[in-house]
Scaffold this motif. Structure first.
Motif, short mmCIF file in Angstrom:
data_model
loop_
_atom_site.label_atom_id
_atom_site.label_comp_id
_atom_site.label_asym_id
_atom_site.label_seq_id
_atom_site.Cartn_x
_atom_site.Cartn_y
_atom_site.Cartn_z
N HIS A 53 6.95 -25.92 53.98
CA HIS A 53 5.44 -25.95 53.57
C HIS A 53 5.39 -25.64 51.99
O HIS A 53 6.64 -25.01 51.56
N SER A 68 9.73 -23.17 57.09
CA SER A 68 8.63 -22.57 57.72
C SER A 68 9.21 -21.66 58.76
O SER A 68 8.82 -20.68 59.30
N ASP A 111 1.27 -18.29 62.14
CA ASP A 111 2.70 -17.81 61.66
C ASP A 111 2.92 -16.84 62.52
O ASP A 111 2.50 -15.65 62.72
N ARG A 126 3.78 -27.65 67.50
CA ARG A 126 4.83 -28.07 66.71
C ARG A 126 5.28 -27.09 65.81
O ARG A 126 4.36 -26.75 65.06
N PRO A 127 6.53 -27.01 65.51
CA PRO A 127 7.09 -26.26 64.60
C PRO A 127 6.85 -26.68 63.27
O PRO A 127 7.12 -27.95 63.26
N GLY A 128 6.53 -25.96 62.11
CA GLY A 128 6.63 -26.58 60.64
C GLY A 128 8.04 -26.55 60.41
O GLY A 128 8.98 -25.83 60.98
N ARG A 177 6.22 -20.92 61.19
CA ARG A 177 4.58 -21.45 61.33
C ARG A 177 4.92 -22.51 62.50
O ARG A 177 5.86 -23.34 62.55
N TYR A 178 3.75 -22.68 63.27
CA TYR A 178 3.68 -23.53 64.19
C TYR A 178 2.22 -24.07 64.06
O TYR A 178 1.10 -23.45 63.77
N MET A 179 2.07 -25.56 64.29
CA MET A 179 0.85 -26.18 64.19
C MET A 179 0.22 -26.35 65.75
O MET A 179 1.18 -27.04 66.34
N VAL A 204 -2.84 -23.74 62.23
CA VAL A 204 -1.52 -23.26 61.72
C VAL A 204 -1.47 -21.67 61.95
O VAL A 204 -2.13 -20.93 61.21
N TRP A 250 9.07 -25.84 47.73
CA TRP A 250 8.90 -25.97 49.35
C TRP A 250 9.65 -24.62 49.76
O TRP A 250 10.70 -24.25 49.29
#
Length: 124
Positions: free
Chosen positions: A115, A124, A85, A110-112, A2-4, A83, A121
């Motif tokens: 999550h 990501s 993926d 920015r990589p996660g 996941r990246y934001m 967000v 938890w």
């Protein structure tokens, strides 16, 4: 992974930007979100309200301090987050280049790290 994609840009009102430009920006963002969704990589997205309605909480020294407005006093503000993926940073960059805010501000990729999924938890 996941990246934001964090969209930073100068906030403009309809009066300073113009109704037509504002409408075009909204159309461009809707089309971009639809493209991400069709590609099957969109996890979530949020376009934020103006920073003028922001409330900031800090607890330096253990005492909560609440203030109106954003934490940072800068020209550009965080205006939205998407967000996605995707397999790697190169793919995230490819999608970030297509983000309409890249034309009028900055897109931070920015990589996660982790999550929450189904109450646990997950890396990501």
């Amino acid at each position: 992974m996941r990246y934001m994609l964090l969209f930073h840009y100068s906030e403009e009102s309809e009066e300073t930007l113009g109704a037509e430009a504002l409408a075009e920006g909204r159309r461009a963002m809707a089309a971009y979100a639809a493209t991400l969704e069709q590609a099957g990589i969109l996890v979530s997205s949020q376009i934020l309200q103006s920073s003028t309605v922001t409330t900031t909480l800090t607890a330096t020294g253990g005492e909560p301090r609440i203030q109106d407005g954003p934490y940072a006093d800068t020209k550009e503000q965080l205006g939205g987050v998407v967000v996605i993926d995707v397999p790697d940073l190169d793919t995230a960059l490819t999608w970030a280049r297509q983000a309409p805010p890249a034309a009028w501000g900055t897109v931070e990729i920015r990589p996660g790290a982790v999550h929450i999924e189904d109450g646990a938890w997950v890396p990501s």
